[in-house]
Design a protein around this motif. Structure first.
Motif, short mmCIF file in Angstrom:
data_model
loop_
_atom_site.label_atom_id
_atom_site.label_comp_id
_atom_site.label_asym_id
_atom_site.label_seq_id
_atom_site.Cartn_x
_atom_site.Cartn_y
_atom_site.Cartn_z
N ARG A 191 -13.83 12.26 -31.95
CA ARG A 191 -12.41 12.29 -32.28
C ARG A 191 -11.59 13.12 -31.28
O ARG A 191 -10.43 13.41 -31.53
CB ARG A 191 -12.20 12.86 -33.69
CG ARG A 191 -12.84 12.06 -34.82
CD ARG A 191 -12.04 10.80 -35.13
NE ARG A 191 -10.66 11.12 -35.47
CZ ARG A 191 -10.26 11.49 -36.69
NH1 ARG A 191 -11.13 11.59 -37.68
NH2 ARG A 191 -8.99 11.72 -36.92
N THR A 418 -14.14 14.75 -39.04
CA THR A 418 -13.41 16.01 -39.18
C THR A 418 -13.93 16.74 -40.41
O THR A 418 -14.50 16.13 -41.32
CB THR A 418 -11.89 15.78 -39.34
OG1 THR A 418 -11.67 14.98 -40.50
CG2 THR A 418 -11.29 15.12 -38.12
N GLN A 445 -5.72 17.46 -43.10
CA GLN A 445 -6.48 16.22 -42.97
C GLN A 445 -5.56 15.04 -42.64
O GLN A 445 -5.89 14.20 -41.80
CB GLN A 445 -7.24 15.94 -44.27
CG GLN A 445 -8.20 14.77 -44.17
CD GLN A 445 -9.31 15.05 -43.16
OE1 GLN A 445 -10.10 15.97 -43.32
NE2 GLN A 445 -9.37 14.25 -42.10
N GLU A 446 -4.40 15.00 -43.28
CA GLU A 446 -3.43 13.94 -43.01
C GLU A 446 -3.01 13.95 -41.55
O GLU A 446 -2.92 12.90 -40.89
CB GLU A 446 -2.22 14.13 -43.92
CG GLU A 446 -1.10 13.13 -43.70
CD GLU A 446 0.13 13.43 -44.55
OE1 GLU A 446 1.20 12.83 -44.28
OE2 GLU A 446 0.04 14.28 -45.45
N ASP A 449 -5.85 12.80 -39.20
CA ASP A 449 -6.11 11.37 -39.26
C ASP A 449 -5.16 10.56 -38.39
O ASP A 449 -5.35 9.34 -38.21
CB ASP A 449 -6.01 10.88 -40.71
CG ASP A 449 -7.18 11.35 -41.55
OD1 ASP A 449 -8.20 11.77 -40.98
OD2 ASP A 449 -7.08 11.32 -42.80
N GLU A 450 -4.13 11.21 -37.84
CA GLU A 450 -3.14 10.49 -37.03
C GLU A 450 -3.60 10.23 -35.60
O GLU A 450 -2.93 9.51 -34.86
CB GLU A 450 -1.83 11.28 -37.01
CG GLU A 450 -1.13 11.34 -38.36
CD GLU A 450 0.14 12.17 -38.32
OE1 GLU A 450 0.44 12.74 -37.24
OE2 GLU A 450 0.83 12.25 -39.36
N ASP A 452 -7.21 10.05 -32.68
CA ASP A 452 -8.63 10.15 -32.32
C ASP A 452 -8.79 10.73 -30.92
O ASP A 452 -9.86 10.60 -30.32
CB ASP A 452 -9.29 8.77 -32.37
CG ASP A 452 -9.52 8.29 -33.80
OD1 ASP A 452 -9.75 9.15 -34.67
OD2 ASP A 452 -9.45 7.08 -34.02
#
Length: 908
Positions: A191, A418, A445-446, A449-450, A452
C-alpha cells in the motif's frame, strides 16, 4: 560539518555528540555501556531541570522546592511507595541490564552540575542538583505512568453506583480525563509508494514543557537507533527505528491496577492491622516527613497491607481505606529488561521477543521490518483476577477478589494492508473495561483507504485531520428541536446543521459548536436526573490528587456522546431534546464571532509555570475525538492541555526519509535556541526530517545548547545598550546576526502568537533572507533583548522616512519607529510587569540618541492587547492607517512625555 567533539566523563568513557539543525542529539560511542553513559550525560545537559523534577516526583520530594501545591503529589508518591518499588524492580533486573542502567545514571550524575548551571529554574526554585541512585530511572518511569491506566476511575464508578445505583456504574464509560489517547497506524508494503512498510502516528499525552519525549539517536557498533526517548530513562522504549525494524505504541486501555477497600485498626502499641481473607493481619507502617517550601513540614503515615500500599484513608480516619495493587509492586518487575533488547532488534521477530518482557504500561504495538514482516500485538502485564476487580473497588477481606498466579495472555492480530490503533475497543478489548470511542480509528482507516501509494511525507495530512464525528448525537438532537425563542437561535441552529464538522482553528462554526456543547454539559450537570452527583468531587473521602477523575462536569463532558444516546440511563429522550433546546437558546444570545483557535489554545504543564498570556499560547485546531486530538474539557475550558506529544512517520524503505516533530524542541533550557523552535512546525502540522548521515550533522561546540555559535552570556556581553532594572534584572540589547540567530528568529516570528508580525508562513530560508536584507540597511536595525543572558524579545528600529510607513502619515523631524516582539513563554517572561520593564529599557535606548524626539509604533489595529500595551506605556494613539499587509494603529511617545514618566538617563 561532520566533525565530531569527543568528551570524556569521570569514569573514562568517551562519546561523540553531534546535532542536526534542530539541535537533536546524535550520540555515538564505542560500546553499549559507553553509549548509555553518553545518553545519561546528554539528558543532564539538555534537560537538567526536567529530569531533576522527575527524580523528585518519584521520591515524593517536590514540595521542598515547588511549595504547598506539590504536597498532594508528594503524599501520594510516598504512600504509593514509588521510590521503593523502583528500588525493588532494579534489584530484580538481569545483571547486564542493571549495569546498563548504572552507566546511564553515571552519565546523569557526571553532567548534572553543568546542566543545572545553565537552567535558570534551579536558581528560581532555590534547588541544587542532587545525586541519582541506580534505580532512579525506574522511579522516573513509574512516576510517569502510575496514573496512566486511570485507576481513580474506579473511585468515580464507586461514587456513581452509590449515588445513582449499581445499574449506572458504566454510564460514564469513555476515554476520560485520566487517560491519554494516541494514534498509530501501519501501512504494509503493498500500500506504499516505495514498496516498504510505513508506521506513523502521534502519542497524545499531557503536553509538558519541556516535552515528555526527546528526539534522539543512539549509535554504537551493536546498533544505530533513532527514536523518542523519555528524559531520565535509558534507551528508546515507545517509538524507534533501528534501520531494519521500526515500532510504535498506543495505550492499550487495559485494566491492570486494582483498588481494595481496607478495614484498618490501630494496635495498642501504635501499629496498624488490616482485615484480610484470613482475619486481622499486621500491616507495615511508618511515618515520613514532607518538606514544604515556605510552609511547615507535613507528616504522612505510609501503610502497606497484604494487597498493597494504602493510598486513601488510614487507621484513624473512621472510614474504610483504599489500597493499590499493581504488577510492579507485586512482582518487582517493571519491564526494563526489554529496553536494551529493543535497541538490538533487527527483525520483527526480535522485537516481538523483546516485548515479551514488557510490563508497564500495557501497550498496543505496531512494528514492521525491511523484509516486509509486520506485528500487531499487546505487550504488558495484566493480572488474572475476577472481572469485578476491573470495575470498582473490592473488599480486601474477601478471598474471591485475590489475584491468581500468572498474567493474562497478550493478544495478537494479523495485518492486512493497514492496521490502526487509537485506543478503540480493538485487540485489547479482553483486557480492559473502558476504551476510546471508535471515531479516531474509523477516520484514520477511512483516510488510509483513499490511496494505495502512501509515503512518509503524506502522513502529516492524517495527523492534522479535524473531522469531529462525535458531534453527531448532539446535532441529531438539535434537528429535533422545534420552536426556538427567536430568529437568531433559528439562524444559529441552521448554521450548525450545515457545519462541515471540522474543528479547524479558523472556523467560527467550530467555536459555535463548542459553545453549544459546553452549555449542554452544564445543563446536564444541573439536570435533576444527575443531581445526586453534584459536588461529589469535593465531598468524597479521597485525596485531592484524584479530583480530575471525580469532578462531575468533566465526567459528563467526556461521556457526553453516550449520555445523549441510548435508551438506558436516567435521562429520557425528551430530557435530552429539552437540554439541547435550552442550550441553543442560551448560546443564541451570546457573541460567537471569533475562530476556534482564539479559544482553543495550547496550555502546557510546567513545573514552574510562568504568567504567560493568551497571546503567547498558540491557537490550535482539533478536539478530543478528532484525529488531531487536542483535548480540552468542555464546560470547563477550551484550552488544550493534552494533545500530540510527538508526531512521527517511520519509513522502512529509507530511514532517512522518516520524519518527526515534538511540540517544543531538543533543549529544555528556557530561551535556548532549540527550546521552542519546533513549536511552529507542530502547530502547522509539519514534520522535520530524520537525519542519519553523520556528514550532515554539526559537531557540538558547546555542551549546553542555548544558542548556536557564541553562548547567550557572551552575546549579552556584546550589547550595544544595557540597563539594570530594579526587581527585574539586567536587560541587554544585542544586534541580530541573521545566520547565527536564525533558529530563534524563525521560531519566534512564525508562531501563531506572532501573527501580527506578518511572517507566519515563512520558511527558514525566507526568514534568513528577510533579516539579511534588513541587516544590509543603514536605516533599519534588529536586536535581541537579553535578560539574565537569555533572549526574551526581538526589537527592531527604523527611520520612518526610509520605510513604507513614511508614506502613510506626516513624518516629523526626530521620528523613530520601533517594533517589539516579546519572546514565547518560558524565555524568562512574560511575568508580572515584564513588558513594562522591558519597554522602559527600549525607550531609554531610543532616547539615548538626542536626535530621536518621538517614538512611532504601528501595531496591527486588530491587536487590541498590543495597542493597549502602548497606551499603558504612555503612548498617544493616532489614526488608523492602511498598509499593504495590514490595517495599523499609529501611536506616538514624545521625549517630553517619556521624561515626565520617569525614564532614566533620557538624552544623557
Amino acid at each position: 560539518m561532520g566533525a565530531e567533539e569527543s568528551s570524556e566523563g569521570g569514569n573514562g568513557m568517551h562519546d561523540e555528540v553531534y546535532r542536526d539543525d534542530w539541535g537533536i542529539p546524535h550520540l555515538r560511542a564505542a560500546g553499549v555501556r559507553e553509549l548509555a553513559y553518553a545518553q545519561g550525560r546528554n539528558a543532564a545537559l539538555d534537560r537538567a531541570w526536567q529530569i531533576e523534577v522527575e527524580r523528585h516526583r518519584a521520591q515524593g520530594t517536590t514540595a521542598a522546592f515547588l511549595g504547598a501545591e506539590a504536597v498532594e503529589w508528594d503524599r501520594f508518591a510516598r504512600r504509593a511507595r514509588l521510590d521503593d518499588t523502583a528500588r525493588r524492580c532494579f534489584e530484580r533486573l538481569a545483571p547486564v541490564t542493571a549495569d546498563w542502567v548504572r552507566a546511564y545514571v553515571d552519565g546523569v550524575n557526571a553532567g548534572l552540575g553543568e546542566g543545572a548551571g545553565e537552567a535558570p529554574e534551579f536558581a528560581a526554585a532555590g534547588l541544587a542538583p542532587g545525586t541519582w541512585k541506580p534505580w532512579t530511572p525506574l522511579g522516573v518511569w513509574l512516576a510517569t505512568h502510575i496514573l496512566f491506566a486511570g485507576f481513580p476511575t474506579k473511585l468515580w464508578r464507586e461514587e456513581v453506583a452509590r449515588r445513582l445505583g449499581d445499574d449506572a456504574i458504566e454510564l460514564f464509560a469513555t476515554d476520560g480525563p485520566g487517560t491519554s489517547g494516541s494514534n498509530g497506524w501501519l501501512v504494509t508494503a503493498e500500500r506504499t509508494a516505495t514498496g516498504a512498510p510505513i508506521i506513523a502516528g502521534d502519542p497524545h499525552r499531557f503536553i509538558e514543557d519541556p516535552g515528555v519525549y526527546q528526539q534522539i539517536r543512539l549509535a554504537c557498533p551493536e546498533f544505530d537507533v533513532v527514536g523518542l526517548a523519555v528524559p531520565g530513562v535509558p534507551g528508546i522504549a515507545h517509538f524507534g527505528h533501528t534501520g531494519e525494524v521500526a515500532w510504535a505504541i498506543t495505550n492499550a486501555m487495559a485494566d491492570y491496577q486494582d483498588l481494595y477497600r481496607e478495614r484498618l485498626r490501630r494496635t495498642p502499641a501504635g501499629g496498624v492491622q488490616a482485615l484480610g481473607p484470613d482475619g486481622w493481619e499486621t500491616a507495615d507502617s511508618h511515618i515520613e516527613t514532607i518538606e514544604v517550601a515556605g510552609a511547615a513540614t507535613v507528616t504522612v503515615e505510609v501503610v502497606e497491607t497484604g494487597r498493597g500500599p494504602v493510598i486513601s484513608g488510614g487507621p484513624d480516619s473512621g472510614e474504610e481505606a483504599v489500597s493499590l495493587r499493581h504488577p510492579p509492586r507485586v512482582t518487582g518487575e517493571l519491564g526494563f529488561d526489554a529496553l536494551p533488547a529493543l535497541l538490538r532488534a533487527r527483525t520483527v521477530a526480535d522485537l516481538d521477543a523483546a516485548l515479551d518482557r514488557w510490563v508497564e504500561p500495557v501497550n498496543v504495538v505496531l512494528a514492521a521490518d525491511t523484509a516486509g514482516a509486520t506485528l500487531h500485538r499487546v505487550a504488558g502485564h495484566v493480572p488474572l483476577r475476577p472481572h469485578t476487580n476491573r470495575l470498582r473497588t473490592v473488599p480486601a477481606w474477601d478471598a474471591a477478589y485475590a489475584w491468581r498466579t500468572g498474567r493474562a495472555p497478550m493478544v495478537r492480530a494479523d495485518v492486512h494492508g493497514t492496521a490502526v490503533m487509537a485506543n478503540q475497543r480493538g485487540i485489547a478489548a479482553p483486557l480492559g473495561v473502558e476504551f476510546a470511542p471508535p471515531h479516531r480509528a474509523d477516520r484514520i482507516q477511512e483516510l488510509l483507504d483513499e490511496s494505495d501509494r502512501w509515503s512518509a511525507k503524506d502522513m502529516a495530512a492524517l495527523h492534522m485531520d479535524t473531522h469531529l464525528a462525535s458531534a453527531e448525537p448532539l446535532l441529531r438532537l438539535l434537528e429535533e428541536v422545534g420552536a426556538l425563542g427567536g430568529p437568531e437561535a433559528v439562524r444559529r441552529r441552521d448554521r450548525l446543521l450545515r457545519w462541515d464538522r471540522r474543528m479547524d482553528a479558523d472556523s467560527t462554526d467550530a467555536t459555535l459548536y463548542a459553545a453549544l456543547r459546553a452549555e449542554v454539559v452544564h445543563r446536564l450537570a444541573a439536570h435533576p436526573a444527575l443531581a445526586p452527583l453534584r459536588g461529589s468531587a469535593h465531598s468524597d473521602p479521597y485525596p485531592d490528587l484524584f479530583l480530575p477523575w471525580l469532578a462531575t462536569v468533566p465526567r459528563i463532558a467526556y461521556a457526553l456522546e453516550g449520555l445523549l444516546t441510548g435508551d438506558d440511563g436516567p435521562l429520557t429522550h425528551a430530557d435530552r431534546v429539552a437540554v439541547v433546546a435550552g442550550a441553543m437558546e442560551r448560546v443564541a444570545g451570546a457573541e460567537v464571532t471569533q475562530p476556534w483557535g482564539e479559544f482553543h489554545r495550547l496550555a502546557p504543564w510546567q513545573a514552574l509555570p510562568g504568567a504567560d498570556s493568551d497571546e503567547s499560547r498558540p491557537g490550535l485546531a482539533g478536539d478530543h475525538d478528532c484525529v488531531l486530538s487536542t483535548s480540552s474539557v468542555p464546560g470547563v475550558t477550551d484550552r488544550s492541555a493534552r494533545g500530540p506529544a510527538a508526531r512521527y512517520a517511520w519509513d522502512l524503505a529509507r530511514r532517512e526519509d522518516s520524519l518527526w516533530v515534538v511540540p517544543f524542541g531538543a533543549s529544555g533550557v528556557p530561551g535556548g535556541t532549540h527550546h521552542r523552535d519546533q513549536l511552529p512546525l507542530w502547530v502547522r502540522g509539519e514534520l522535520a526530517p530524520v537525519v542519519t548521515d553523520w556528514n550532515l550533522l554539526h559537531r557540538e561546540e558547546e555542551r549546553r545548547d542555548v544558542s548556536a555559535g557564541t553562548s547567550a552570556g557572551e552575546r549579552a556581553g556584546s550589547a550595544v545598550f544595557e540597563r539594570e532594572v530594579d526587581g527585574f534584572g539586567t536587560v541587554s540589547l544585542v544586534p541580530v546576526d541573521p545566520a547565527r540567530d536564525l533558529d530563534v528568529l524563525h521560531a519566534w516570528v512564525t508562531e501563531d502568537r506572532a501573527r501580527f508580525w506578518g511572517m507566519g508562513g515563512y520558511s527558514r530560508e525566507q526568514v534568513l533572507e528577510t533579516y539579511e536584507f534588513l541587516d544590509s540597511l543603514t536605516t533599519h536595525h534588529a536586536y535581541l533583548a537579553y535578560r539574565g543572558g537569555v533572549p526574551v524579545a526581538l526589537f527592531q528600529t527604523y527611520e520612518p522616512d526610509a520605510d513604507p510607513l513614511g508614506e502613510c502619515y506626516d513624518v516629523q523631524p526626530g521620528d523613530y519607529g520601533v517594533h517589539l516582539l516579546i519572546g514565547p513563554a518560558g524565555t524568562g517572561g512574560p511575568v508580572a510587569g515584564f513588558t513594562g520593564a522591558l519597554l522602559s529599557v527600549l525607550i531609554d535606548y531610543v532616547f539615548s540618541d538626542p536626535a530621536h524626539l518621538r517614538i512611532v509604533v504601528e501595531p496591527d489595529a486588530r491587536n487590541a492587547k498590543g495597542v493597549a500595551r502602548m497606551v499603558r506605556a504612555g503612548f498617544e494613539l493616532g489614526p488608523e492607517i492602511d498598509k499593504p499587509e495590514k490595517r495599523a494603529r499609529l501611536a506616538f511617545l514624545s521625549r517630553t512625555v517619556a521624561m515626565g514618566a520617569g525614564h532614566r538617563d533620557i538624552g544623557a
